[in-house]
Every structure is written in C-alpha cells, then in structure tokens.
Design an enzyme around this catalytic site. Structure first.
Site, short mmCIF file in Angstrom:
data_model
loop_
_atom_site.label_atom_id
_atom_site.label_comp_id
_atom_site.label_asym_id
_atom_site.label_seq_id
_atom_site.Cartn_x
_atom_site.Cartn_y
_atom_site.Cartn_z
NE ARG A 35 0.83 10.40 9.91
CZ ARG A 35 0.43 9.30 9.27
NH1 ARG A 35 -0.77 8.82 9.45
NH2 ARG A 35 1.23 8.69 8.45
CB CYS A 66 -4.53 10.83 11.23
SG CYS A 66 -2.91 10.26 11.64
CE LYS A 112 -1.72 1.55 4.02
NZ LYS A 112 -1.42 2.96 4.32
CG ASN A 113 2.53 2.69 3.48
OD1 ASN A 113 1.35 3.00 3.29
ND2 ASN A 113 3.04 2.54 4.69
CG ASP A 154 3.04 1.53 9.49
OD1 ASP A 154 2.69 2.42 10.28
OD2 ASP A 154 3.15 1.71 8.26
NE ARG A 200 -6.94 4.33 5.81
CZ ARG A 200 -5.96 4.79 6.59
NH1 ARG A 200 -6.11 4.84 7.89
NH2 ARG A 200 -4.83 5.22 6.07
C1 UD1 Z 1 4.51 6.85 6.14
C2 UD1 Z 1 3.61 5.66 6.00
C3 UD1 Z 1 3.08 5.22 7.35
C4 UD1 Z 1 4.23 4.99 8.32
C5 UD1 Z 1 5.15 6.21 8.36
C6 UD1 Z 1 6.40 5.97 9.19
C7 UD1 Z 1 2.68 6.01 3.79
C8 UD1 Z 1 1.49 6.28 2.98
N1 UD1 Z 1 2.50 6.01 5.12
O1 UD1 Z 1 3.70 7.92 6.65
O2 UD1 Z 1 2.34 4.00 7.18
O3 UD1 Z 1 3.72 4.76 9.61
O4 UD1 Z 1 5.58 6.55 7.03
O5 UD1 Z 1 7.10 4.87 8.71
O6 UD1 Z 1 3.75 5.75 3.29
N2 UD1 Z 1 6.60 14.68 10.37
C9 UD1 Z 1 6.77 16.02 10.65
N3 UD1 Z 1 6.72 16.91 9.61
C10 UD1 Z 1 6.50 16.52 8.33
C11 UD1 Z 1 6.34 15.15 8.05
C12 UD1 Z 1 6.38 14.24 9.09
O7 UD1 Z 1 6.97 16.39 11.80
O8 UD1 Z 1 6.47 17.37 7.44
C13 UD1 Z 1 6.64 13.70 11.48
C14 UD1 Z 1 5.31 12.95 11.65
O9 UD1 Z 1 4.38 13.69 12.39
C15 UD1 Z 1 5.76 11.70 12.35
C16 UD1 Z 1 7.17 11.46 11.75
O10 UD1 Z 1 7.57 12.68 11.16
O11 UD1 Z 1 5.87 11.92 13.72
C17 UD1 Z 1 7.18 10.37 10.69
O12 UD1 Z 1 6.25 10.67 9.69
P1 UD1 Z 1 6.48 10.31 8.16
O13 UD1 Z 1 7.71 9.46 8.01
O14 UD1 Z 1 6.36 11.52 7.35
O15 UD1 Z 1 5.21 9.39 7.90
P2 UD1 Z 1 4.27 9.41 6.63
O16 UD1 Z 1 5.07 9.61 5.41
O17 UD1 Z 1 3.11 10.30 6.87
#
Ligand code: UD1
Length: 459
Positions: free
Chosen positions: A147, A142, A48-49, A335, A427
């Site tokens: 996030r 969420c 999915k990711n 995850d 999902r």
């Molecule tokens: C992706 C995955 C999700 C997984 C996560 C971490 C997808 C669709 N989803 O989510 O399943 O749990 O990686 O492996 O691929 N953060 C910030 N600022 C930002 C972006 C992120 O502070 O601009 C923080 C987030 O709040 C979180 C951490 O960074 O605490 C990790 O998030 P991130 O790696 O970005 O996760 P996603 O890409 O949203």
C-alpha cells in the site's frame, strides 16, 4: 441539558474509551456456537470508510463541523486522536461528532497514530491546504499489502506542493507568500480511493480548477464530495471517473450525515445466506450493493428490496458456486472478498476467486481450511471447492475482513469456534456481537483468564 453535557465530552474521552474498551478486547476471544439460524432486523451503521475521510475533511473548515452516523469504532478513535494532535477540538455524543478545527496549528501527524491507521494519511491534503505545510509519516505496509502512497504524493506535487520524503516522513509545503495550491490536471494511474480523496480535499481550497481523471468512483468518494459541497466547495462529477473541483477561498461549518456502511451491510447479507436465514437490513443504499447482490443471487439466495433503504434476504434451496473477481467500484469490492469466500466454501461446485486490488489478501484461506473448507490458493487466485458443511475450530483473524470471514464461517460451522482477533473486528464492525446476538447467533466474548467459567449454557 444532559445532551449538552454529553456533547461537551472532549475527544480525549474517546481515547479513554478506547483504552477501556480495546485493551480487554486484545486479551479477549469470541466463542461462537454453530450452526446458527438467524432471524430479525439489523440496523446498519454509518460507513467507516466515509467517516474517516469526512473527519479529515473537517480540517478544511475554520468553523465547527457536525458529522452524524459516525460508527463507534477503534479506527474512528484513532482518527480522532490524530485530529486532536493537530489542534482540532472534538466532542462526541453517541454517533455524532462535533469537530472544531479553527485552531488547527500543528502540521505534523504523530507516527504512532498514522502507523495504526493508514487512512489518517489522507489528512495530508486538508492539512496542506489549510496551513501551507504538512508533515505526515509514511503509513507503511499492512496485513493486506504494501500500500504505497505514491499517487497521493504525485497528485500533491501536480497541485504545486513541494514534497520530500525523508526518514519515513512525507514533508509537503507550498512555497510563495500566498500559500495556495494551484489547480491542475491530474491523471491517476490507478483509481485509488485514498488518493482521489486526498487530492479532492486539497483541491477544494486551491486557486483555479483541478481535474482528477481516472478517479475512484466509490460511494465513499461521492459522500466525501457531498460533505465538501455542503461546506461550500465546488465539486462536480464525484462518483464518476472525472472529478472537477473549482477552488474556493474557504470552507464553512456543516451538519452532515454520512452514508450507511455497504461493507457491513454486505457482511450481514452473507450472514443470512450462509446460515440459510431470513433477515432484513436497513438503512442501506441498495445501489451501493449491486455487485454483491448480483453475486448473492448467483449463488441462489433471494434478495428483496422492501423499502427504498431496506433489503431482505431469503434462504436459497441449494447454494451454488459462482466466480468472484475484485475490482474498483462498481465492480465487486475487495473488502467483501474474504466474507464472500466464506460463503462460497459451502456452495456446491467449484468457485474461482481473484483478488486484483491488493497483493496479499488471501490470509483467511488457511483459517477457513482449518474449519473444513477446501480452498487452494495460487498467488491472488483461489479455487474454492464447496463442502457440505464446515466444522468449528480455533481460528485467528489476521485483518479486519479476514476476521469477518471467519465469524461468518463460524456461524455456519458445527460446534464451538474460538476466534482470536477481536481487535481487528472492532476496527470496522460497530457492536458486531450485539447485532449478531440480536439475530439469534450464539456467541460470547470470553476473557481468556476466566475461560474455564464459560460454557455454552451461559450463552
Ligand atoms: C480504501 C478503503 C479500503 C478498501 C480500498 C479499496 C478506506 C479508509 N479504506 O483504502 O477499505 O479496501 O479503498 O477499495 O477508505 N495504491 C498505490 N499507490 C497509492 C495508493 C494506492 O499503488 O498511492 C494501490 C494500493 O496499494 C492498492 C490499490 O492501489 O493496491 C488500491 O488502494 P486504494 O484504493 O488507495 O485503497 P485505500 O484508499 O488505501
């Protein structure tokens, strides 16, 4: 011919499928009768990711892109609707999607869709790179944390975009007549998966060289890079902490198969461990599961790599405690934290679980405790005192992986578990009921209205 007809289904039919499949799900519950002993082989779906950013990446190309092994999931339907709203044409044939973004004309993603699927925000990079302007609503918080998207926004600014956030909308545009992003050196304060993907995609069409430092190293980032490379991009170092992208004027068509889902694979390995069962999973990339395999071995189960892409799990005599600390890849994946905690709840001794990636990812604990687990939480740290057995109970899943944890617990628990939260499971787990039933689990989706008609005998 039949295949052609199927291919010619427009994605709005995905939207309709979603309505048909998902509305009843919202009213449905899953009944699971445990404890189960599982047996057999399970086919792991595409990730999915990987699929979600891959769909976004097709916006970079003016040709038709074919993506294979795309799992049929609610999140994929939502992403399809986002792409359609932007002007892309999508055809679905089973697990294959054909996406034609040659007529990409609308730079604004609808709030109603982005709110449902955070990953659709990642489309901001490709939209901006293609059209010179992008308007994508802030996805908001969420179930697992706030996030933010600050790293995405700062990275786009470093690439020369003007970005203003007003009324919950991220407005990005490239000034100047060329409408081209400019290569830059970007250091990410945190190796965010989504920010790395957004910026890597945006930089493929920028002028000059972009270097992303402290990049996420997740396999899905590498898969996205491989897709973009197959479309004509110049990307080096994806899968390491430093990614270098040398911009090209345009990207072309592609036929690309995404990687197997390591989180689904890990969930099925835990299903084997928690039920003391022997099962085989394939296809998988064993390297992507190193941290999970290592922790499963620590609790005492045996895992054998049978072929280059298949793993067999053999039951351990006694399940022992171990400690988990979630980290960006190659560390233990966030995850898998909730699913693994379900397993630790029946491992003898005391295990410690620390969640470092998201701030609110312990909501499964109270539900596991309702099933007889003995888990204490303080902030993002949990102490799991193993119990000899779990007992079935009515439980509610709060998010995707929390729901997976409860299903795993229910497979091991004695009695009838009633699980609410199928909309979360759908999902991220393709055909989870069918796959578990194939392994011998006793479970049944129940329309709540007809609940009185169902009994274990009907399973
Ligand atoms: C992706 C995955 C999700 C997984 C996560 C971490 C997808 C669709 N989803 O989510 O399943 O749990 O990686 O492996 O691929 N953060 C910030 N600022 C930002 C972006 C992120 O502070 O601009 C923080 C987030 O709040 C979180 C951490 O960074 O605490 C990790 O998030 P991130 O790696 O970005 O996760 P996603 O890409 O949203």
């Amino acid at each position: 011919m039949r295949e052609d007809r199927a291919i010619n289904q427009q994605l709005h039919s995905i939207g309709e499928t979603e309505k048909q499949n998902l509305s009843p799900v919202n009213q449905s519950i899953l009944k699971i009768w445990g404890p189960s002993r599982l047996q057999g082989n399970i086919n792991i779906s595409g990730a999915k990711n990987s699929a979600l950013p891959a769909m976004a990446a097709t916006l970079l190309s003016s040709g038709v892109c074919r993506l294979r092994q795309i799992p049929r999931l609610a999140d994929i339907n939502t992403m399809g609707k986002v792409l359609s709203a932007l002007g892309a044409k999508i055809k679905q044939n089973g697990n294959t999607l054909d996406i034609d973004a040659s007529n990409l004309d609308n730079p604004e993603a609808p709030y109603e869709l982005v709110r449902k699927l955070r990953a659709s925000f990642f489309a901001i990079g490709p939209i901006l790179a293609r059209l010179g302007v992008a308007r994508v609503p802030l996805p908001g918080g969420c179930a697992i944390g706030a996030r933010p998207v600050d790293l995405h926004v700062r990275g786009l600014q470093a690439l020369g975009a003007e970005v203003h956030i007003e009324h919950g909308m991220v407005n990005a545009y490239i000034s100047g007549s060329k409408k081209k992003l400019q290569g830059a050196k970007i250091y990410l304060d945190y190796p965010s998966v989504g920010a790395t993907e957004t910026l890597m995609m945006a930089a493929t069409l920028a002028e000059g060289e972009t270097i992303i430092e402290n990049a996420a190293q997740e396999p899905e980032v590498e898969d996205l890079a491989n897709l973009c490379i197959a479309m004509g991009a110049n990307i080096f170092g994806a899968g390491t902490k430093t990614i270098v992208i040398s911009g090209v004027p345009k990207l072309h068509s592609v036929d690309y198969t995404i990687i197997p889902d390591r989180i689904e694979a890990g969930t099925f390995l835990i299903a084997g461990a928690i039920t003391n069962s022997e099962i085989t999973i394939s296809p998988v990339v064993p390297k992507h599961l190193s941290a999970v395999i290592s922790k499963l071995q620590s609790v005492g189960v045996e895992i054998i790599q049978e072929k280059f892409d298949s793993l067999r799990i053999l039951p351990g005599e006694i399940l022992k405690s171990t400690d988990i600390d979630t980290q960006p890849y190659p560390g233990f994946p966030t995850d898998m934290q909730a699913p693994f905690m379900a397993l630790l709840s029946v491992c003898s001794g005391s295990s410690s679980v620390t969640e470092t990636v998201f701030e609110n990812r312990m909501r499964h604990v109270s539900e596991l405790n309702r099933m007889g687990a003995n888990i204490r939480v303080k902030g993002n740290h949990a102490i799991v005192q193993g119990v000899p057995k779990l007992s079935a109970a009515p439980v509610i899943g709060t998010d995707l992986r929390a729901s997976a944890a409860l299903i795993l617990a229910a497979l091991a628990a004695e009695g009838e578990t009633t699980f609410q939260g199928l909309q979360h499971l759908n999902r991220g787990y393709e055909e989870i009921e069918i796959k578990l039933q194939k392994l011998g689990a006793k479970l049944q989706r129940v329309d709540q209205v007809k609940e009185n008609e169902i009994s274990p005998a009907s399973v």
